[in-house]
Design an enzyme around this catalytic site. Sequence first.
Site, PDB file in Angstrom:
ATOM      1  N   GLU A  38       0.886  -1.155   0.000  1.00  0.00           N
ATOM      2  CA  GLU A  38       0.000   0.000   0.000  1.00  0.00           C
ATOM      3  C   GLU A  38       0.933   1.215   0.000  1.00  0.00           C
ATOM      4  OE1 GLU A  38      -2.233   0.907   3.538  1.00  0.00           O
ATOM      5  OE2 GLU A  38      -3.528   2.316   2.454  1.00  0.00           O
ATOM      6  N   ARG A 263       5.621 -12.692   9.457  1.00  0.00           N
ATOM      7  CA  ARG A 263       6.358 -11.477   9.142  1.00  0.00           C
ATOM      8  C   ARG A 263       7.658 -11.447   9.941  1.00  0.00           C
ATOM      9  NH1 ARG A 263       2.371  -7.569  10.505  1.00  0.00           N
ATOM     10  NH2 ARG A 263       3.430  -6.366   8.923  1.00  0.00           N
ATOM     11  N   LYS A 273       4.398   0.581  10.186  1.00  0.00           N
ATOM     12  CA  LYS A 273       4.376   1.862   9.484  1.00  0.00           C
ATOM     13  C   LYS A 273       3.884   2.964  10.408  1.00  0.00           C
ATOM     14  CE  LYS A 273       3.554   0.222   4.825  1.00  0.00           C
ATOM     15  NZ  LYS A 273       2.522   0.140   3.784  1.00  0.00           N
TER      16      LYS A 273
END
Length: 562
Positions: A38, A263, A273
């Site tokens: 994104e 992850r 983020k």
Amino acid sequence: MNIENNEVKSLNFIEEIIEHDNETGKHNKRVLTRFPPEPNGFLHIGHAKSICLNFGLGKKYSGATNLRFDDTNPTTEKVDYVNSIQNDVRWLGFEWDGEVKYASDYFENLYTCAQTLIKKGLAYVDFSSPDDIAKQKGTPTQAGTGNAYRETSAEENLSLFEKMRKGEFKDGECVLRAKIDMASPNMLLRDPVIYRIKRAHHHRTGDNWCIYPMYDFAHPISDALEGITHSICTLEFEPHRPFYEWLLAELGLYNSQQIEFARLNLTYTVMSKRKMLKLVEKQLVNSWDDPRMPTISGMRRRGYTAKAIRDFAVAVGISKRESMLDVSLLEHFIREDLNKISKRVMAVIDPIKVVISNYETGKTELLPAENNPEDSNAGHRELSFSNTIFIEREDFNENPPKGYFKLTPNGYVRLKHAYIIKCEELIKDENGNLVEIRASYVENSKSGSDTSGLKVKGVIHWVDANNYHPVQINWYDRLLTIENAADIPEDEEFTDYINPNSLKTITAWGEKSLADAKAGEHFQFMRKGYFCVDTESAAAAPIFNLTVELKDSWAKELKKQS
RNA sequence: AGCCUGAUGAUGUAAUGGUAACAUAACAGUCUUUGAAGCUGUGUUUGUAGGUUCAAAUCCUGCUCGGGCUACCA
């Protein structure tokens, strides 16, 4: 197959799935993966793992990988991010298949898919408030309850949805929901929202749309439209998979398969983020590409190479188990790469002056120095030497601890690429602080032609005080003082755990050749660490970012002694 | 609590019913004109209890512990 290299690398679980699919012919032996960021922030080392995985799989199975921006939420997304992400992927050494893709390319298709769902009685427009929708969802242990909008006819919903698109409703006035099962034990199946009204300017579609699809709706369809065979994402999307499969099945689209893996987490840093954005906004770091950041751009600026990051990604492996990787593994791979490619130079960070009393005053000698002992093609350069030099303050010790073998009173030490010197006299100021060392040099001990017969264990770096280049150094240390940011209590802020010494700016005394250092160039300051010339430094005044320190077993020994 | 998911040395990953391997870290030694690099060596019986089997990290059952899920974010 090479007989000497008959080591069979075991497959990770995703490769096993792919090979199994290839055997059964599920996708006609085709492999097409995708990397779907994104564009709302910079890529970090965790993304690098995903990039290496996806592009690596595409390459390994003679397939390809798409780069697709998941740009379904215009309020947080920016074209700056789009550009930096493309740049980072290429820098890491990967090339996507064809044009860059965008979920926004499919907005029209997505709209049609939503209409199809409505026609099948599988989606409806809901005018309930967000609060009510949340309440009606129930809890994990309590079934949700539907509302009257569930019963609206398909025709009515079709027209309502069209009105949503035409902008006849206010932002947030209603949403389109999939009609699945309000009692599902999986909360995500309790009629998830798939379209919302949001009058925001989109970086690609401008103001063409006032409704935007949700990730859960857009992603599976985008995958299917592109013919993605294996859609790899992180563990937190696991509970979304039933919806992914439900959607594609109801729409009769390509059977893309979602596969989840764990992850990457790294010690002493943050990888979300949200947290990284906070660091930037609160100016706790200078920018997204601050060398302290775990962003790809930050690491690049710090001096990490793409190869080191790729090697790291491979070494880390792929699994479904949540893990916390020690930064030392990352540091190992950057040292390994830099050891082979970086030019050795000398720079004194905390100097003490040494005057060599038996060396002719005013004389300058040029001594050859190899640029990289690991690379015979790296060549040589010349170092100037005179009667006054600087050495590292910690390379002299008046009261040496056990095992110390650098300079001591009346002791000998080898100056790298130069002569052996002997400490003769100490000059101190009125407070007793050492300000200068008087030494003598052993004339026939020159490196390369040493006939002195002296066995000297200590070898230290130095710089000619009559011919040096001052260099500015950004000395970096870990970003956080705590190993695992997840261990920070909920009532505390992670920003309270920022290492106050994460950046120290130092002026050091470098050898003359450093004046020519170019931005992005890697160096090893001998016995100190690896440095990279900052991209923002001026041509004549290079700033050196510490990539990683050299290992120091003496420092470790000292720690043990104390 | 319901659902999903995971558990192998300090940290990761492997072993796919046949007797625990690789990397990093640590430690010890060796080499060394970088106390770097290199080289050699040292440690795990697989969360737990039981079961199946000639044989279990791998299969079955219970338990324990960790992570995720109740955004008009992705």
